[in-house]
Design an enzyme around this catalytic site. Structure first.
Site, mmCIF file in Angstrom:
data_model
loop_
_atom_site.group_PDB
_atom_site.id
_atom_site.type_symbol
_atom_site.label_atom_id
_atom_site.label_comp_id
_atom_site.label_asym_id
_atom_site.label_seq_id
_atom_site.Cartn_x
_atom_site.Cartn_y
_atom_site.Cartn_z
ATOM 1 N N TYR A 56 20.545 27.550 35.026
ATOM 2 C CA TYR A 56 21.734 26.806 35.411
ATOM 3 C C TYR A 56 22.084 25.747 34.370
ATOM 4 O O TYR A 56 21.481 24.667 34.317
ATOM 5 C CB TYR A 56 21.539 26.138 36.773
ATOM 6 N N HIS A 142 13.142 34.623 38.766
ATOM 7 C CA HIS A 142 14.597 34.684 38.825
ATOM 8 C C HIS A 142 15.123 36.030 38.318
ATOM 9 O O HIS A 142 14.883 36.401 37.172
ATOM 10 C CB HIS A 142 15.173 33.552 37.959
#
Length: 325
Positions: A56, A142
């Site tokens: 992010y 992830h």
């Protein structure tokens, strides 16, 4: 593989969390002050579960979230981040932005997949440094299917189990938008929680076919994310031109969305409130994580999460075949 002999969850997570991709400048840039205001609104609204990732904003989300949480008592919140992508200098950097990944940050770093034991440990240590917080409660792998799911099962997840066994983190899991990958990981490793992104929502529930049964079988909890389906469920009056997983909304889903919105309206329930609370109707779902780039969004989402919803709403949606019975 038999289900683990687990009497209670290793980690209790609050039922509402904040997904901090937006403070990593997802879709639009925020100043440090604007990002702080968003996080402050989440905290003041009672949110005590915060999720981030190196992905992010190429670490910006972790740095901003960590700076904010350092001002709060450590025992009052649950913190999760993710592993699998290391951030390394981008040799091709020429002053551009990471907009190919929807983040408005300089692309002076690049994401490097690394599912080795050394890579997973390095990811955790580097996240701690960016956050400025030593204790990370929950570590996810992830999007493993975007790199190599077999390698994830063979190397990354066992390495994460070792980190948990050594007390480096309390709980482990994976985060993914792909049901097959989620189910395979749940059945192939001793995971505490999985983040199901966009696959178990009020609009569509493909995870009900394989992920939820696998989690029930293995004693694995579920954190539901992307519950607004890229924003389609974020308003009580859906828009036909709304984004659906970064593309156009198929006609059949648009018709389904209109039917769901009509049932909600009949019961006087805001569509976003139903979207937030729907996943929690399943016994294995322990938390819903929502995003937001404006303080008012966080305040509103917290109110929606606390809104009393009549049981008849779920019954009517099920009767019309819009959610699992």
């Amino acid at each position: 593989m038999s289900a683990p002999d687990r009497v209670a969850p290793r980690l209790d997570v609050p039922t509402l969390g904040y997904g901090a991709a937006n403070v990593g400048n997802l879709f639009r840039p925020l100043t440090d002050d604007e990002a702080w205001a968003v996080l402050d609104a989440a905290w003041e609204s009672g949110i005590r579960f915060f999720d981030t990732a190196p992905h992010y904003g190429l670490g910006l989300s972790e740095r901003r979230l960590g700076a904010f949480l350092q001002t709060k008592p450590r025992d009052e919140y649950v913190l999760s981040t993710k592993s699998g992508r290391l951030l390394r200098p981008n040799p091709a950097f020429d002053g551009g932005l990471d907009t190919a990944n929807d983040f408005h940050v300089p692309d002076d770093l690049q994401r490097v997949w690394d599912f080795s034991a050394d890579g997973i440990r390095a990811s955790l240590e580097e996240s701690r440094e960016r956050l400025g917080i030593e204790r990370i409660d929950l570590l996810y792998l992830h999007d493993p299917e975007r790199h190599d799911l077999d390698l994830a099962l063979a190397e990354a997840l066992p390495a994460m189990e070792d980190l948990r066994g050594a007390g480096e983190v309390t709980a482990i899991g994976i985060g993914s938008m792909v049901s097959d990958a989620l189910a395979a990981a749940v059945r192939g490793a001793d995971l505490d929680l999985v983040m199901v992104a966009g696959r178990y929502t009020l609009l569509e529930q493909p995870a009900a076919v394989d992920v939820l049964p696998a989690c029930q079988e293995r004693g694995t909890g579920i954190v539901a994310a992307s519950v607004f389906n890229s924003g389609l469920l974020a308003s009580s009056e859906p828009r036909r031109d709304g984004r659906y997983e970064y593309g156009q909304l198929p006609d059949e889903l648009w018709e389904r969305l209109l039917r769901i919105a009509a049932v909600c309206a009949d019961h006087g329930v805001p569509l976003p409130a139903a979207a937030i609370q729907f996943p929690l109707q399943a016994s294995g779902v322990r938390s819903v994580v929502v995003g937001g780039s404006r303080p008012a969004q966080l305040q509103q989402n917290a109110e929606y999460a606390a809104l009393s919803i009549p049981e008849e709403l779920w019954e009517n949606l099920a009767a019309e075949g819009l959610i699992p019975a």
